[in-house]
Design a protein around this motif. Structure first.
Motif, PDB file in Angstrom:
ATOM      1  N   ALA A 327       0.822  -1.210   0.000  1.00 33.77           N
ATOM      2  CA  ALA A 327       0.000   0.000   0.000  1.00 33.77           C
ATOM      3  C   ALA A 327       0.858   1.263   0.000  1.00 33.77           C
ATOM      4  CB  ALA A 327      -0.926   0.000   1.216  1.00 33.77           C
ATOM      5  N   THR A 328       1.908   1.272   0.811  1.00 29.38           N
ATOM      6  CA  THR A 328       2.786   2.442   0.863  1.00 29.38           C
ATOM      7  C   THR A 328       3.544   2.600  -0.440  1.00 29.38           C
ATOM      8  OG1 THR A 328       3.028   2.250   3.258  1.00 29.38           O
ATOM      9  CG2 THR A 328       4.700   3.526   2.101  1.00 29.38           C
ATOM     10  N   ARG A 329       4.002   1.489  -1.008  1.00 35.06           N
ATOM     11  CA  ARG A 329       4.723   1.569  -2.283  1.00 35.06           C
ATOM     12  C   ARG A 329       3.821   2.115  -3.383  1.00 35.06           C
ATOM     13  NH1 ARG A 329       9.267  -2.480  -3.418  1.00 35.06           N
ATOM     14  NH2 ARG A 329       7.796  -3.855  -4.486  1.00 35.06           N
ATOM     15  N   ALA A 330       2.546   1.773  -3.341  1.00 30.97           N
ATOM     16  CA  ALA A 330       1.613   2.298  -4.332  1.00 30.97           C
ATOM     17  C   ALA A 330       1.497   3.820  -4.220  1.00 30.97           C
ATOM     18  CB  ALA A 330       0.244   1.648  -4.164  1.00 30.97           C
ATOM     19  N   LYS A 331       1.492   4.335  -2.991  1.00 33.66           N
ATOM     20  CA  LYS A 331       1.382   5.784  -2.791  1.00 33.66           C
ATOM     21  C   LYS A 331       2.609   6.521  -3.311  1.00 33.66           C
ATOM     22  CE  LYS A 331      -1.482   5.430   1.398  1.00 33.66           C
ATOM     23  NZ  LYS A 331      -1.511   5.636   2.875  1.00 33.66           N
ATOM     24  N   VAL A 332       3.796   6.069  -2.913  1.00 29.99           N
ATOM     25  CA  VAL A 332       5.005   6.816  -3.282  1.00 29.99           C
ATOM     26  C   VAL A 332       5.391   6.602  -4.735  1.00 29.99           C
ATOM     27  CG1 VAL A 332       5.892   6.914  -0.934  1.00 29.99           C
ATOM     28  CG2 VAL A 332       6.540   4.999  -2.399  1.00 29.99           C
ATOM     29  N   LEU A 333       4.880   5.542  -5.347  1.00 31.98           N
ATOM     30  CA  LEU A 333       5.131   5.320  -6.767  1.00 31.98           C
ATOM     31  C   LEU A 333       4.641   6.507  -7.584  1.00 31.98           C
ATOM     32  CD1 LEU A 333       6.128   3.009  -8.669  1.00 31.98           C
ATOM     33  CD2 LEU A 333       3.728   2.397  -8.959  1.00 31.98           C
ATOM     34  N   VAL A 337       8.902   7.945  -7.088  1.00 35.15           N
ATOM     35  CA  VAL A 337       9.751   6.754  -7.105  1.00 35.15           C
ATOM     36  C   VAL A 337       9.906   6.249  -8.534  1.00 35.15           C
ATOM     37  CG1 VAL A 337       9.799   4.306  -6.457  1.00 35.15           C
ATOM     38  CG2 VAL A 337       9.288   6.052  -4.743  1.00 35.15           C
ATOM     39  N   SER A 338      11.135   5.877  -8.887  1.00 34.75           N
ATOM     40  CA  SER A 338      11.413   5.402 -10.248  1.00 34.75           C
ATOM     41  C   SER A 338      11.995   3.999 -10.282  1.00 34.75           C
ATOM     42  CB  SER A 338      12.380   6.371 -10.954  1.00 34.75           C
ATOM     43  OG  SER A 338      13.580   6.513 -10.204  1.00 34.75           O
ATOM     44  N   GLN A 339      12.372   3.456  -9.109  1.00 34.65           N
ATOM     45  CA  GLN A 339      12.909   2.094  -9.054  1.00 34.65           C
ATOM     46  C   GLN A 339      12.285   1.338  -7.885  1.00 34.65           C
ATOM     47  OE1 GLN A 339      17.145   1.454  -9.327  1.00 34.65           O
ATOM     48  NE2 GLN A 339      17.474   3.245 -10.615  1.00 34.65           N
ATOM     49  N   LEU A 340      11.924   0.081  -8.135  1.00 38.11           N
ATOM     50  CA  LEU A 340      11.332  -0.781  -7.117  1.00 38.11           C
ATOM     51  C   LEU A 340      12.015  -2.137  -7.114  1.00 38.11           C
ATOM     52  CD1 LEU A 340       7.468  -0.410  -7.682  1.00 38.11           C
ATOM     53  CD2 LEU A 340       8.736   0.465  -5.721  1.00 38.11           C
TER      54      LEU A 340
END
Length: 475
Positions: A327-333, A337-340
């Motif tokens: 959920a947090t990664r979806a927000k900051v994407l 954010v450019s790399q995961l």
């Protein structure tokens, strides 16, 4: 004016000047309530020329909902302009958890007797790399504890050679980024000659007194040597370096200012700032309790940090790992954010053996436990292009050459087709049928957006060649 502050100096105490940070904190707290000033900074950031550490600190301290919403909006605009809807995928590879340092926030610290110590043999590394290739990864971040006896540089160099030489079916690791302890200029030259991508080293915290308390023993306890490591790496000819702090070890604003000062220093001294900035937060692990760190930051503040970093350093890649929840990664994407990382294992041997069998040797708990295919599926659902591209590094577009290409806007003629071609490879070789269908639909849609006629024609030809079994095309 603080006369001790000198961004062009090679001395840690001068380019990361304690008094300058304190002055910047005071400035930020004073100006954060000035709506007219904050609005002017947001508009300045919209021009994609970046912000100073003081300006960015003032933005970060502003918690006015309307202004924060505008920050988020401009962060999205900047990300779209330079990165489009591409997200670069990678995975960490842990070689060894032997370590001689006493870092109090890391379970690898030498006093921890509950964690089983392990170092991969070259054959075990081949098995790990094969497992990573079978997932679909092309880019790795090599990780190892600091231990001159168990993890000497010769071991790291041999491991890099093993990684690059391991091929399984259509798999190949095309870029090895390296996250190991600070070392000498000569050793950085050896890493450069081994063909590494980005050299990554987290500062953890820029507050010297707190840094020394958090690192009471071991080579890492030397604040200046650690902080000046990127200078030595760039002096050795490593063009791409990656910065990071571990939010929660110290007050967030101090370290936020510090990392931007470090970026400004690299730009002032070497003509190019960091290739990437990582934004990890303190996270539970063996022998580590997050509650022991009262400066841990909230999800809301974490999102603001990512957004303001995108405003301040528009050309720098921002990395978020599986420390963060889905959920947090979806927000900051959406905020910069450019790399995961995807399908990550933070234990030594965790890919070939499975995380459950190796989790006792993990460095930290993984929050986003989705497989790489599930992460790719999610990105496709949200309209992003999961990119496995390593072309710029392999074509020599690193350091200032990469930044010039980004700033000119011409990077899209390379990145967009390269992302689509590497996604096509993933779909052909590793994707589930459902993900392959979604990916093919996205590729068809995105190729129509390519505006350069020749680039589009070559891309379409290469996509067809990939479906026929050929691999590794790049602009």
């Amino acid at each position: 004016m603080n006369t001790n502050y000198n961004p062009e100096s090679g001395k840690a105490g001068e380019f990361i000047c304690h008094q300058e940070i304190l002055d910047s904190i005071a400035f930020a707290k004073e100006k954060s309530a000035d709506k007219e000033y904050i609005s002017s900074l947001i508009e300045k950031a919209r021009e994609c020329k970046g912000l100073s550490h003081k300006e960015a600190a003032a933005l970060l301290e502003c918690d006015d909902p309307e202004l924060v919403s505008r920050m988020f909006e401009v962060a999205r605009e900047i990300k779209e302009k330079f990165y489009g809807n591409r997200i670069v995928m990678f995975a960490p590879l842990y070689l060894s958890n032997y370590c001689v340092n006493g870092c109090v926030y890391c379970p690898y610290h030498f006093k921890n007797k509950t964690i089983p110590r392990r170092k991969l043999t070259q054959e075990e590394i081949r098995r790990e790399v094969t497992a990573l290739q079978d997932m679909g990864h092309k880019r790795l971040a090599l990780e190892a504890g600091e231990d001159p006896r168990n993890n000497p540089l010769e071991y790291i160099l041999e491991s890099i050679k093993t990684i690059y030489s391991t091929h399984h079916r259509n798999g190949a690791i095309r870029r090895v980024n390296v996250n190991i302890a600070a070392t000498t200029v000569e050793n950085y030259r050896r890493l450069r000659d081994a063909g590494i991508g980005t050299y990554i080293l987290f500062q953890e915290t820029y507050h010297k007194e707190n840094y020394e308390a958090l690192h009471p023993t071991g080579p890492k306890s030397n604040y200046a040597y650690h902080t000046e490591a990127m200078d030595r790496a760039m002096e050795a000819g490593i063009d791409d370096v990656g910065l990071g702090v571990l939010y929660g070890l110290n007050t967030y604003l101090y370290d936020f200012i510090g990392i931007l000062m470090h970026a400004e220093h690299l730009e002032a001294r070497f003509g190019v700032g960091p290739h990437t900035i990582s934004v990890p937060r303190i996270c539970p692990a063996d022998d580590i309790n997050k509650e022991d760190f009262p400066d841990a930051i909230s999800d809301e503040l974490f999102c603001r940090i990512v957004a303001v970093l995108r405003l301040a350093v528009p050309y720098t890649g921002l990395i978020v790992s599986t420390r963060e929840s889905a959920a947090t990664r979806a927000k900051v994407l959406e905020l910069g954010v450019s790399q995961l990382s995807g399908g990550s294992r933070t234990s030594v041997g965790g890919y070939a053996e499975g995380e459950e069998d190796a989790e006792d040797s993990a460095q930290f708990d993984v929050s986003d436990r989705r497989t790489l295919d599930q992460v790719v599926s999610w990105l496709l659902d949200t309209g992003h292009i999961p990119s496995f591209c390593t072309a710029c590094y392999r074509e020599g577009r690193t350091g200032d050459r990469f930044m010039q290409l980004v700033k000119s806007g011409n990077i899209a003629n390379c990145c967009a087709p390269n992302a689509l071609m590497t996604l096509k490879e993933y779909l052909e070789d590793y994707a589930s049928p459902e993900v392959k269908a979604k990916g093919e639909a996205l590729i068809a849609k995105e190729t129509e957006k390519l505006t350069h006629a020749k680039v589009k024609a070559i891309t379409l030809d290469n996509l067809r060649f990939i479906s026929e079994g050929k691999r590794d095309f790049r602009f």
